[in-house]
Scaffold this motif. Structure first.
Motif, PDB file in Angstrom:
ATOM      1  N   ILE A   7      93.560 -17.712  -6.696  1.00  0.00           N
ATOM      2  CA  ILE A   7      93.166 -16.436  -5.773  1.00  0.00           C
ATOM      3  C   ILE A   7      94.089 -16.551  -4.052  1.00  0.00           C
ATOM      4  O   ILE A   7      93.651 -17.175  -3.761  1.00  0.00           O
ATOM      5  CB  ILE A   7      91.488 -17.183  -5.261  1.00  0.00           C
ATOM      6  CG1 ILE A   7      90.894 -17.432  -6.084  1.00  0.00           C
ATOM      7  CG2 ILE A   7      90.534 -16.182  -4.191  1.00  0.00           C
ATOM      8  CD1 ILE A   7      90.703 -16.342  -7.327  1.00  0.00           C
ATOM      9  N   MET A  11      92.761 -12.035  -1.881  1.00  0.00           N
ATOM     10  CA  MET A  11      91.490 -10.957  -2.649  1.00  0.00           C
ATOM     11  C   MET A  11      89.910 -12.383  -1.844  1.00  0.00           C
ATOM     12  O   MET A  11      88.698 -12.180  -2.009  1.00  0.00           O
ATOM     13  CB  MET A  11      91.877 -12.388  -3.637  1.00  0.00           C
ATOM     14  CG  MET A  11      90.233 -11.804  -4.943  1.00  0.00           C
ATOM     15  SD  MET A  11      91.497 -11.871  -6.539  1.00  0.00           S
ATOM     16  CE  MET A  11      89.502 -12.916  -7.499  1.00  0.00           C
ATOM     17  N   GLU A  12      90.670 -13.714  -0.914  1.00  0.00           N
ATOM     18  CA  GLU A  12      89.317 -14.640  -1.069  1.00  0.00           C
ATOM     19  C   GLU A  12      88.935 -13.740   0.669  1.00  0.00           C
ATOM     20  O   GLU A  12      88.012 -13.671   0.423  1.00  0.00           O
ATOM     21  CB  GLU A  12      90.156 -15.734  -0.430  1.00  0.00           C
ATOM     22  CG  GLU A  12      89.662 -16.745  -0.427  1.00  0.00           C
ATOM     23  CD  GLU A  12      88.155 -17.477  -1.364  1.00  0.00           C
ATOM     24  OE1 GLU A  12      86.839 -17.169  -0.730  1.00  0.00           O
ATOM     25  OE2 GLU A  12      88.828 -17.787  -2.214  1.00  0.00           O
ATOM     26  N   ARG A  42      80.171 -15.258  -6.241  1.00  0.00           N
ATOM     27  CA  ARG A  42      81.210 -16.004  -6.555  1.00  0.00           C
ATOM     28  C   ARG A  42      82.809 -15.796  -7.275  1.00  0.00           C
ATOM     29  O   ARG A  42      83.367 -14.829  -7.704  1.00  0.00           O
ATOM     30  CB  ARG A  42      81.883 -16.125  -5.130  1.00  0.00           C
ATOM     31  CG  ARG A  42      83.675 -16.572  -5.250  1.00  0.00           C
ATOM     32  CD  ARG A  42      83.313 -17.571  -3.964  1.00  0.00           C
ATOM     33  NE  ARG A  42      84.769 -17.776  -3.772  1.00  0.00           N
ATOM     34  CZ  ARG A  42      86.115 -18.824  -4.036  1.00  0.00           C
ATOM     35  NH1 ARG A  42      85.266 -19.357  -4.842  1.00  0.00           N
ATOM     36  NH2 ARG A  42      87.316 -18.977  -4.044  1.00  0.00           N
ATOM     37  N   ILE A  46      85.938 -13.374  -9.824  1.00  0.00           N
ATOM     38  CA  ILE A  46      86.815 -14.244  -9.821  1.00  0.00           C
ATOM     39  C   ILE A  46      86.464 -14.422 -11.963  1.00  0.00           C
ATOM     40  O   ILE A  46      87.909 -14.224 -12.101  1.00  0.00           O
ATOM     41  CB  ILE A  46      86.415 -15.589  -9.772  1.00  0.00           C
ATOM     42  CG1 ILE A  46      86.712 -15.742  -8.087  1.00  0.00           C
ATOM     43  CG2 ILE A  46      88.025 -16.458 -10.630  1.00  0.00           C
ATOM     44  CD1 ILE A  46      86.434 -17.101  -7.092  1.00  0.00           C
ATOM     45  N   TYR A  49      87.965 -11.133 -12.468  1.00  0.00           N
ATOM     46  CA  TYR A  49      89.375 -10.400 -12.061  1.00  0.00           C
ATOM     47  C   TYR A  49      90.673 -11.436 -13.272  1.00  0.00           C
ATOM     48  O   TYR A  49      91.506 -10.981 -13.556  1.00  0.00           O
ATOM     49  CB  TYR A  49      89.938 -11.586 -10.824  1.00  0.00           C
ATOM     50  CG  TYR A  49      91.632 -11.503 -10.920  1.00  0.00           C
ATOM     51  CD1 TYR A  49      91.933 -10.208  -9.756  1.00  0.00           C
ATOM     52  CD2 TYR A  49      92.185 -12.535 -10.171  1.00  0.00           C
ATOM     53  CE1 TYR A  49      92.949 -10.045  -9.591  1.00  0.00           C
ATOM     54  CE2 TYR A  49      93.573 -12.128  -9.765  1.00  0.00           C
ATOM     55  CZ  TYR A  49      93.974 -11.578  -9.882  1.00  0.00           C
ATOM     56  OH  TYR A  49      95.621 -10.788  -9.311  1.00  0.00           O
ATOM     57  N   TYR A  55      90.177  -6.866  -9.101  1.00  0.00           N
ATOM     58  CA  TYR A  55      88.827  -7.030  -8.790  1.00  0.00           C
ATOM     59  C   TYR A  55      88.041  -5.699  -8.738  1.00  0.00           C
ATOM     60  O   TYR A  55      88.230  -5.316  -8.732  1.00  0.00           O
ATOM     61  CB  TYR A  55      89.089  -7.026  -6.911  1.00  0.00           C
ATOM     62  CG  TYR A  55      88.578  -7.293  -6.453  1.00  0.00           C
ATOM     63  CD1 TYR A  55      88.563  -8.863  -5.692  1.00  0.00           C
ATOM     64  CD2 TYR A  55      87.765  -6.376  -5.023  1.00  0.00           C
ATOM     65  CE1 TYR A  55      87.596  -9.019  -4.754  1.00  0.00           C
ATOM     66  CE2 TYR A  55      86.215  -6.912  -4.501  1.00  0.00           C
ATOM     67  CZ  TYR A  55      86.514  -7.818  -4.083  1.00  0.00           C
ATOM     68  OH  TYR A  55      85.289  -8.830  -3.187  1.00  0.00           O
TER      69      TYR A  55
END
Length: 71
Positions: A7, A11-12, A42, A46, A49, A55
């Motif tokens: 990550i 992106m975070e 969350r 992920i 992705y 995303y």
């Protein structure tokens, strides 16, 4: 889902921003429930992705219907 996903900071930051926006779009009395499940949401980002390489588009929150029991 098996595998390892790195990550990046960008992106975070995007996940934090999008999850904050979703929470803030809810009525005040529903925000605690959203925060309690924040890790799940969350992880769904992920997983998307990891599977698609992009995303996901974050459009809103959908309320899940509760199952009623006759206990």
């Amino acid at each position: 889902m098996n595998g390892f996903v790195i990550i990046p900071d960008v992106m975070e930051n995007a996940m934090k921003r999008d999850l904050d926006r979703l929470r803030d779009s809810l009525p005040e009395d529903e925000r605690g429930a959203f925060d309690a499940e924040r890790g799940y949401h969350r992880q769904q980002i992920i997983n998307h992705y990891a599977k698609h390489g992009t995303y996901p588009e974050i459009a809103g929150v959908q309320r899940c219907a509760k199952e009623e029991t006759n206990d």
